[in-house]
Write an enzyme that holds these catalytic residues in place. Structure first.
Site, PDB file in Angstrom:
ATOM      1  N   LEU A 119     -29.236   2.249  -8.939  1.00  0.00           N
ATOM      2  CA  LEU A 119     -29.686   2.828  -7.801  1.00  0.00           C
ATOM      3  C   LEU A 119     -30.406   2.193  -6.813  1.00  0.00           C
ATOM      4  O   LEU A 119     -31.444   1.633  -7.019  1.00  0.00           O
ATOM      5  CB  LEU A 119     -30.163   4.329  -8.156  1.00  0.00           C
ATOM      6  CG  LEU A 119     -29.342   5.113  -9.064  1.00  0.00           C
ATOM      7  CD1 LEU A 119     -30.219   6.537  -9.212  1.00  0.00           C
ATOM      8  CD2 LEU A 119     -28.010   5.485  -8.886  1.00  0.00           C
ATOM      9  N   HIS A 162     -27.884   5.008  -2.458  1.00  0.00           N
ATOM     10  CA  HIS A 162     -27.682   6.299  -3.373  1.00  0.00           C
ATOM     11  C   HIS A 162     -28.793   7.426  -3.164  1.00  0.00           C
ATOM     12  O   HIS A 162     -28.334   8.538  -3.165  1.00  0.00           O
ATOM     13  CB  HIS A 162     -27.936   5.751  -5.130  1.00  0.00           C
ATOM     14  CG  HIS A 162     -26.752   4.714  -5.329  1.00  0.00           C
ATOM     15  ND1 HIS A 162     -27.124   3.527  -5.537  1.00  0.00           N
ATOM     16  CD2 HIS A 162     -25.497   4.917  -5.597  1.00  0.00           C
ATOM     17  CE1 HIS A 162     -26.049   2.735  -6.060  1.00  0.00           C
ATOM     18  NE2 HIS A 162     -25.100   3.719  -6.000  1.00  0.00           N
TER      19      HIS A 162
END
Length: 281
Positions: A33, A37
């Site tokens: 991530l 994200h």
């Protein structure tokens, strides 16, 4: 925050999350991530009460010579980021959980003939398969995806329509580094020198946008020139073109009130970069 690895456990926890009438948002990811994200997660709270993040490196969307084995997996780090953003549940299955007895696939007729679909056979079929499964497992009220993967979003939108998923779909604008590079987990593959050159793809898209906004409505020569410019800077071009936003077909001449996307994909060293800009007339 709960972390679930099985489908039955996930469904049980989701029943608890819905027990007070909460709207559920799903943010599907393959992990590793980054701020892009996290922007999806933050935007999700504008559309729902609770957020579910799926973390699954989906094997069926990788080709035989692609980076499935080396794709970054950062489970503990990803969990910490989700916890900091207030995520209610992470669904993080392994491949055997998602594909215990795979016999069926999804076929795409038109929307993957150009852009990334042309050079990555089977990729979008794999994406639609896993997203369809995630929609059925999580049954979210809303799901969020990034504009960087715009062909993916348009295909998922069409799949949700044809498969009658009663889910609101939200496309979140591209999140960029300070120098304009679209954030991607694969940016970690770039060497220091390649990272300095990588934002040139976005600058090329901006230049094309400026010329079109200035009156160029038949951009064939403009696009050819920009491909050559990027190749001279060390890029290996997959595609750089103008596409109709709905059909994803190449556009040779823009017409009034047409929605289109200037989109490019190119290799910088061993890293495949993609980016796009939306335009409307």
């Amino acid at each position: 925050m709960k972390i679930c690895t099985s489908i039955p456990e996930t469904r049980k926890e989701l029943e608890k999350l819905r027990s007070d009438g909460s709207r559920i948002a799903l943010v599907p990811t393959m992990g590793a991530l980054h701020d892009g994200h996290l922007e999806l997660i933050r935007e999700a709270y504008s559309h729902a009460d609770k957020v579910v993040v799926s973390i699954f490196v989906n094997p069926v969307q990788f080709g035989p010579n692609e980076d499935y084995e080396t794709y970054p997996r950062e489970t503990d780090r990803d969990s910490g980021k989700c916890r900091s953003e207030g995520v209610s549940l992470i669904f993080s299955p392994d491949a055997s959980e998602m594909y215990s007895d795979k016999k069926l696939s999804i076929e795409i007729d038109e929307l993957n003939r150009h852009m990334c679909g042309a050079s990555r056979p089977g990729f979008f079929e794999g994406v639609l398969l896993v997203v369809n499964k995630l929609f059925n497992i999580v049954r979210p009220d809303v799901a969020l995806f990034g504009q960087k993967d715009i062909q993916q979003f348009q295909l998922i939108r069409k799949m949700a329509e044809e498969f009658n998923h009663d889910i609101e779909l939200v496309m979140v604008p591209v999140v960029r580094a300070n120098d304009g590079l679209a954030l991607s987990s694969r940016n970690a593959y770039l060497s220091e020198e390649e990272r300095l050159a990588a934002p040139l793809l976005y600058r090329s898209l901006l230049y094309i946008e400026k010329q079109i906004s200035g009156g160029v409505n038949s951009p064939k020569m403009l696009l050819s020139h920009q491909r050559s410019e990027l190749e001279a800077k060390g890029f290996k071009i997959d595609y750089l073109n103008l596409f109709d936003l709905q059909t994803l077909q190449p556009v040779e001449r823009l017409s009034s009130r047409q929605k289109a996307v200037i989109a490019g994909a190119a290799w910088m060293g061993k890293t495949r970069l993609i980016d796009n800009i939306l335009i409307e007339f």
